[in-house]
Scaffold this motif. Structure first.
Motif, short mmCIF file in Angstrom:
data_model
loop_
_atom_site.label_atom_id
_atom_site.label_comp_id
_atom_site.label_asym_id
_atom_site.label_seq_id
_atom_site.Cartn_x
_atom_site.Cartn_y
_atom_site.Cartn_z
N THR A 57 0.86 -1.19 0.00
CA THR A 57 0.00 0.00 0.00
C THR A 57 0.89 1.23 0.00
O THR A 57 1.77 1.38 0.86
CB THR A 57 -0.91 0.03 1.25
N TRP A 58 0.66 2.10 -0.98
CA TRP A 58 1.43 3.35 -1.02
C TRP A 58 1.03 4.25 0.15
O TRP A 58 -0.15 4.44 0.42
CB TRP A 58 1.16 4.10 -2.31
N ASN B 125 0.65 9.40 -2.88
CA ASN B 125 -0.21 9.33 -4.06
C ASN B 125 0.53 8.77 -5.28
O ASN B 125 0.26 9.12 -6.42
CB ASN B 125 -0.79 10.71 -4.38
N GLN B 126 1.49 7.89 -5.05
CA GLN B 126 2.23 7.27 -6.16
C GLN B 126 1.26 6.50 -7.08
O GLN B 126 0.34 5.85 -6.61
CB GLN B 126 3.30 6.32 -5.62
N GLN B 127 1.53 6.59 -8.36
CA GLN B 127 0.69 5.92 -9.34
C GLN B 127 1.59 5.23 -10.38
O GLN B 127 2.37 5.88 -11.08
CB GLN B 127 -0.23 6.92 -10.06
N GLN C 225 -3.17 -1.53 -9.87
CA GLN C 225 -3.28 -0.61 -8.75
C GLN C 225 -4.70 -0.13 -8.62
O GLN C 225 -5.36 0.24 -9.61
CB GLN C 225 -2.33 0.58 -8.94
N GLY D 112 -6.52 2.60 -6.17
CA GLY D 112 -6.25 3.56 -5.11
C GLY D 112 -4.80 3.44 -4.70
O GLY D 112 -3.89 3.50 -5.53
N ALA D 113 -4.56 3.23 -3.41
CA ALA D 113 -3.20 3.08 -2.93
C ALA D 113 -2.74 1.62 -2.89
O ALA D 113 -1.58 1.34 -2.59
CB ALA D 113 -3.08 3.69 -1.53
N GLN D 114 -3.65 0.69 -3.19
CA GLN D 114 -3.35 -0.74 -3.11
C GLN D 114 -2.71 -1.22 -4.41
O GLN D 114 -3.25 -0.99 -5.50
CB GLN D 114 -4.63 -1.54 -2.85
N TYR E 103 4.37 10.74 -8.97
CA TYR E 103 3.90 11.12 -7.64
C TYR E 103 3.99 12.63 -7.52
O TYR E 103 4.63 13.31 -8.33
CB TYR E 103 4.74 10.45 -6.55
N ASN F 98 7.49 11.09 -1.23
CA ASN F 98 7.61 9.78 -1.89
C ASN F 98 8.12 8.76 -0.88
O ASN F 98 9.17 8.15 -1.05
CB ASN F 98 8.56 9.89 -3.10
N PRO G 117 6.80 2.13 0.69
CA PRO G 117 5.75 1.34 1.34
C PRO G 117 6.22 0.80 2.69
O PRO G 117 7.36 0.36 2.83
CB PRO G 117 5.49 0.20 0.35
#
Length: 439
Positions: free
Chosen positions: A370-371, A374-376, A387, A389-391, A417, A421, A424
């Motif tokens: 889980t981030w 807000n990393q994507q 991905q 959300g954050a999962q 992001y 940063n 996890p």
């Protein structure tokens, strides 16, 4: 006839109460995401009976498809409601990511051997055929049971591919094999039980009214050929799945020597097994799982045609059993994740190295995290990454699905992001928490 039924019924009640007491003392109250009760895996035989029903307990969250643990409660073969008690087992193993199925089979008064083996194999085939409906992993089925349920577990574990025991009940044309077994205080060779009774006594297993004789349909010493077909010990070979079994040395109902015989046969057959022998323990989960006896047990391990002996560990706990099942199902028992990111502006790339620090191979892996920000993730290599959300869920890419013991595999990704940063805080591999190493 009335005396015969009464004897068996009393024994069954004693064994059922002991097993139920052991579970209720050892486990937390049930809590499941979804329970589906009284699924008919085959038509009732006889009509109105319960022997062809199962209950399915599905966890919330965790990886999918899920490994499945099948449970059957012992009753000296007198009950057609062996799925009883599965709720307590699911209270432990749902939280560990396992689906749990409580399976009932016919009692010895409804049908004699091999009906009970036909039934459990039919249930396994039904569960495998419907694996997709319930997000079960058809390649990761394990079974567990106590007393006569342990006998059924050993029969299911050791007879995969034995066509004469498949039967024609319910779903056919699907494998009935399981990939691991865990049995508590089980009979393994009926004809030797009386000779192994405690010096203070025990059941007369040779009696026409004994649970074993009622199961076979004859006084066991008078029909040795049929009895031999019902003995788990006679199906052992080197290709069997791993089996863990426990037995108390003071067992009054099923002699401790029954598990000694099974272990010796597995070891000399170059099989894979662990046998935990507990001093002073009688017949029941409350006895063999009693923390007061931790450290007194002896563990015998058979692997690669050798046997080893260890005194005092591992303790017979549900975490120990979970580790055994994960190893047997090739899910991994311990791991390390090395995280080596390269950051620039509003982006980053990272190589992620998964090391299998356990003693058994991992076959097919899923890494989740889980981030904290807000990393994507935008692109990946050597893994399929999704991905929500954050999962984040990263699955093997096929060519790197197997991670051998003390071996590693690497995949990578790029992501965007804004703001901080932070790495996890935790990685889970097939549901187990890994040690983190940051580059």
């Amino acid at each position: 006839m009335h005396a015969r039924i009464r004897t068996s019924t009393i024994v069954g009640m004693v064994m059922t109460m002991l097993a139920t007491l052991g579970v209720s003392l050892a486990l937390a109250p049930p809590a499941h995401a979804q329970v589906i009760s009284d699924i008919a895996y085959a038509p009732a035989q006889p009509a109105g009976s319960r022997g062809h029903l199962l209950d399915l307990y599905l966890p919330s969250g965790g990886i999918t498809p899920r490994p499945l643990l099948i449970w059957h409660s012992g009753s000296a073969w007198t009950s057609d409601d062996g799925k009883t008690g599965a709720d307590a087992i699911a209270a432990i193993f749902n939280a560990k990511g396992f689906a749990v199925a409580g399976v009932s089979v016919r009692s010895s008064s409804q049908a004699i051997f091999p009906a009970q083996v036909h039934d459990i194999k039919a249930a396994i085939r039904w569960l495998r055929a419907h694996a997709g409906d319930y997000q079960l992993d058809p390649n990761r089925f394990a079974m567990m049971g106590d007393s006569s349920g342990g006998w059924l577990t050993e029969m299911a574990t050791l007879t995969g591919g034995v066509s004469s025991l498949e039967g024609t009940i319910g779903t056919t044309g699907v494998s009935s094999a399981v990939q691991a077994g865990l049995a508590f205080f089980s009979p393994t060779d009926f004809l030797q039980m009386n000779a192994q009774n405690l010096p203070t006594g025990g059941l007369d297993h040779n009696s026409p009214a004994s649970p074993e004789s009622l199961l076979i349909g004859c006084a066991i010493q008078t029909c040795p050929t049929q009895v031999a077909l019902s003995n788990p010990i006679n199906y052992v070979d080197s290709a069997d799945p791993p089996l863990l079994f426990l037995h108390g040395q003071a067992d009054f109902l099923v002699p401790h020597g029954q598990s000694v015989l099974l272990y010796d046969r597995i070891r000399t057959s170059c099989g894979n097994a662990q046998f935990i022998s507990i001093p002073g323990a009688d017949h029941g989960l409350a006895w063999v799982l009693d923390p007061a006896r931790f450290g007194t047990q002896t563990t015998y391990t058979a692997q690669n045609c050798y046997g080893t002996t260890q005194v005092g560990s591992p303790n017979p706990t549900w975490d120990t059993f979970d580790g055994f099942l994960r190893g047997g199902l090739k899910m991994g028992t311990s791991c390390q994740v090395a995280w080596a990111p390269t950051v620039w502006g509003t982006g980053l790339s990272a190589n992620v190295t998964i090391t299998n620090t356990g003693a058994t191979p991992i076959d097919r892996w899923v890494l989740t995290w889980t981030w904290p920000g807000n990393q994507q993730i935008t692109s990946t290599w050597n893994a399929t990454v999704t991905q929500s959300g954050a999962q984040v869920t990263a699955r093997d890419a096929g060519h790197n699905a197997v991670i051998g013991a003390s071996s590693a595999t690497t995949f990578g990704f790029q992501a965007t992001y804004s703001g901080t940063n932070t790495p996890p805080p935790e990685f889970k591999l097939n549901g187990i928490v890994c040690t983190r190493v940051f580059g």
